[in-house]
Every structure is written in structure tokens, then in C-alpha cells.
Design a protein around this motif. Structure first.
Motif, PDB file in Angstrom:
ATOM      1  N   ALA A 275       0.915  -1.213   0.005  1.00 26.33           N
ATOM      2  CA  ALA A 275      -0.028  -0.051  -0.038  1.00 26.33           C
ATOM      3  C   ALA A 275       0.748   1.280  -0.032  1.00 26.33           C
TER       4      ALA A 275
ATOM      5  N   PRO B  47      -4.860   4.496   1.672  1.00 28.02           N
ATOM      6  CA  PRO B  47      -4.720   2.758   1.089  1.00 28.02           C
ATOM      7  C   PRO B  47      -3.880   2.442   2.210  1.00 28.02           C
TER       8      PRO B  47
ATOM      9  N   ASP C 218      -4.215   4.901  -8.688  1.00 33.87           N
ATOM     10  CA  ASP C 218      -4.119   5.631  -7.531  1.00 33.87           C
ATOM     11  C   ASP C 218      -3.502   7.036  -8.096  1.00 33.87           C
TER      12      ASP C 218
ATOM     13  N   ALA D 216       0.991   2.585  -3.364  1.00 37.44           N
ATOM     14  CA  ALA D 216      -0.237   3.446  -3.608  1.00 37.44           C
ATOM     15  C   ALA D 216       0.077   4.811  -3.134  1.00 37.44           C
TER      16      ALA D 216
ATOM     17  N   SER E  68     -10.073   5.607  -1.529  1.00 37.95           N
ATOM     18  CA  SER E  68      -8.919   5.296  -1.576  1.00 37.95           C
ATOM     19  C   SER E  68      -8.628   4.228  -0.216  1.00 37.95           C
TER      20      SER E  68
ATOM     21  N   VAL F  21      -4.968  -1.155  -8.044  1.00 39.90           N
ATOM     22  CA  VAL F  21      -4.996   0.017  -7.091  1.00 39.90           C
ATOM     23  C   VAL F  21      -3.816   0.921  -7.322  1.00 39.90           C
TER      24      VAL F  21
ATOM     25  N   ILE G  59      -7.212  -4.417  -0.997  1.00 37.08           N
ATOM     26  CA  ILE G  59      -5.490  -5.065  -0.999  1.00 37.08           C
ATOM     27  C   ILE G  59      -5.402  -6.028   0.374  1.00 37.08           C
TER      28      ILE G  59
ATOM     29  N   ASP H  26      -9.751   1.157  -1.174  1.00 34.68           N
ATOM     30  CA  ASP H  26      -8.808   0.509  -2.048  1.00 34.68           C
ATOM     31  C   ASP H  26      -7.689  -0.344  -1.317  1.00 34.68           C
ATOM     32  N   GLY H  27      -7.391   0.384  -0.061  1.00 37.26           N
ATOM     33  CA  GLY H  27      -6.369  -0.234   0.872  1.00 37.26           C
ATOM     34  C   GLY H  27      -6.863  -1.593   1.635  1.00 37.26           C
TER      35      GLY H  27
ATOM     36  N   ASP I 276      -6.368   8.715  -8.961  1.00 36.90           N
ATOM     37  CA  ASP I 276      -6.964   9.508  -7.998  1.00 36.90           C
ATOM     38  C   ASP I 276      -6.326  10.554  -7.241  1.00 36.90           C
TER      39      ASP I 276
ATOM     40  N   THR J 259      -0.170   8.211  -5.577  1.00 41.09           N
ATOM     41  CA  THR J 259      -1.193   9.296  -5.512  1.00 41.09           C
ATOM     42  C   THR J 259      -0.414  10.494  -5.430  1.00 41.09           C
TER      43      THR J 259
ATOM     44  N   ALA K 287      -5.390  -0.802   4.318  1.00 41.05           N
ATOM     45  CA  ALA K 287      -4.721  -1.990   4.311  1.00 41.05           C
ATOM     46  C   ALA K 287      -4.398  -2.439   5.722  1.00 41.05           C
TER      47      ALA K 287
END
Length: 244
Positions: free
Chosen positions: A6, A176, A144, A9, A115, A140, A122, A118-119, A147, A13, A180
Motif C-alpha cells: 500500500a 490506502p 491511484d 499506492a 482510496s 490499485v 488490498i 482500495d487499501g 486518484d 497518489t 490495508a
């Protein structure tokens, strides 16, 4: 492992937000690309996931689609209510073009919520297996960038200060990682996640179709702006195809 992945990500981002800042002299191109990215995310990523995860129907209509429409209407109503309140307090049109800054912050907050999910995706995927976790993580991390790009662009489009846009960008980047990490403690039921994605997709579609794309073409109705929009959709299509 999920938290470590993560972090990629998080970096992607920030790269997306940095890119949005660096091309401010081509604002119409930035907005055109942002609109295409959002359209692609909604139509090719969020809505298919929502339909699959939410399941069930309400009076003959998939629950995810009902919430998709509800999200679109909620964004429409919220913007008009905030704009009326702003007018009632005597706000004059300025750099934001008369838009309510709260709308941009709310939309950016929704991106942060996405987001975060999203985490969590994952983390949940790595609980299933390493192969599944890697596939979800790649998808992801790739989107991102979009995002981060959209979070910064939306916040600034509605007249918010650069400081607030950067604050929302960093919140979106950290989300994220937090998501996660949270899967070490609990998971969100798949059906609830699908309903959220449907509603969020409706909000994003409204912002893309009713605000960002018209603004992109207002002062610069150029072919290059349209090409940026198409490129944004194509990029998300490529990401979804690779992840699939």
C-alpha cells in the motif's frame, strides 16, 4: 505485506497530484484528462465492481444501480444547496467561478474514502492469497495516479486554497495504507462495499459530466482537450484490462 504494498499506492497518489500541479498553465487539458479519468473509473472499474459485489435487486433493479442514481442526485442536490447558501451570504463570483468550495472538499473526501476502500481491498486480497493480493495491488497502484490527479484538481477547481488541496492529496495518499492496515483487525462485508461503490460512482459521474468536462471546454473548446478526455478513459481501460 499488504501494508508495504500500500505504500506504493501512497507514492503513486502523490505523483498524480504533483502532475496536476505542474501543468496548471494548461488547465483545460488538466480538466479534460481528469474528466476522462473519472469517467473511466466510474464506467469501467467502480460500477462493474459494485454490480458484482452488491448483488440483489430492489423492485427489479440492481441495488448498486439504485445507489448509483442516488449518488448522482445527491451530488446534484448538495451542490445546488451549497451554492444557494453561498449566494445568501453574499458571496461574489471569483476564481472559483461561483462554485461552493465545500463541494470540492466533499468530493475530495469521497475520493479519500474510495482510496481507503482500495487499501482494504488490498488487505483482503492478500488474506486470500499472494497471487490475488498482487493482482489487486497492481490495479490499485496504477489507478491511484488518477486518484491523486483528480483529488487535487477537484479541490482546486471549486476555489479552495492550494494548502487545502495539498492536505486532501496527502489524506488520499495515506488512505490506502490505513485501509490495508485495518484489515488486520476487521473486514467490510462484500455487499456493503458494493453498495458504497455504486453510490460513490454516481457522485463521480455527476462531477465529471456536469462540472469538470463543461469547464474544460468552456474557454478552450480545442481538439486537444477532447483527446485528453479520451486518453483518460483509455488509460483506465488499460489498467482494468491488465488487472483482469
Amino acid at each position: 505485506m499488504a501494508v508495504i504494498v500500500a505504500l506504493s499506492a501512497f507514492v503513486m497518489t502523490l505523483v498524480g497530484g504533483w502532475t496536476a500541479q505542474r501543468v496548471t498553465d494548461r488547465r483545460h487539458l488538466v480538466l479534460g484528462l481528469a474528466g476522462g479519468l473519472m469517467l473511466g473509473v466510474v464506467g469501467l472499474d467502480l460500477l462493474p465492481e459494485a454490480l458484482e459485489a452488491a448483488g440483489g435487486e430492489v423492485h427489479g433493479v440492481p441495488a448498486a444501480l439504485l445507489l448509483f442514481v442516488a449518488g448522482f442526485l445527491a451530488a446534484h442536490i448538495m451542490e445546488h444547496l451549497l451554492a444557494r447558501r453561498q449566494a445568501a451570504h453574499g458571496a461574489e463570483e471569483g476564481a472559483s467561478g461561483g462554485r461552493a468550495p465545500e463541494v470540492g472538499l466533499t468530493a475530495a473526501s469521497a475520493m479519500v474514502g474510495h482510496s481507503l476502500m482500495d487499501g482494504m481491498a488490498i488487505g483482503a486480497a492478500f488474506q486470500i492469497g499472494g497471487g490475488m493480493g498482487t493482482a489487486v495491488a497492481l490495479a490499485v497502484i496504477a489507478h491511484d495516479f488518477a486518484d491523486g490527479f483528480n483529488t487535487y484538481t477537484i479541490t482546486r477547481l471549486y476555489g479552495n486554497a492550494r494548502r487545502k488541496a495539498l492536505m486532501m492529496l496527502f489524506a488520499d495518499a495515506a488512505a490506502p495504507v490505513v485501509g490495508a492496515a485495518s484489515t488486520l483487525l476487521f473486514t467490510i462485508p462484500e455487499q456493503l462495499l458494493g453498495c458504497y461503490l455504486g453510490f460513490f460512482g454516481g457522485v463521480l459521474l455527476y462531477l465529471a459530466a456536469a462540472e469538470i468536462l463543461p469547464e474544460a471546454h468552456h474557454e478552450h473548446p480545442a481538439r486537444s482537450t477532447l483527446l485528453c478526455t479520451v486518453a483518460g478513459v483509455a488509460f483506465i481501460w488499460l489498467v482494468v484490462g491488465i488487472a483482469g
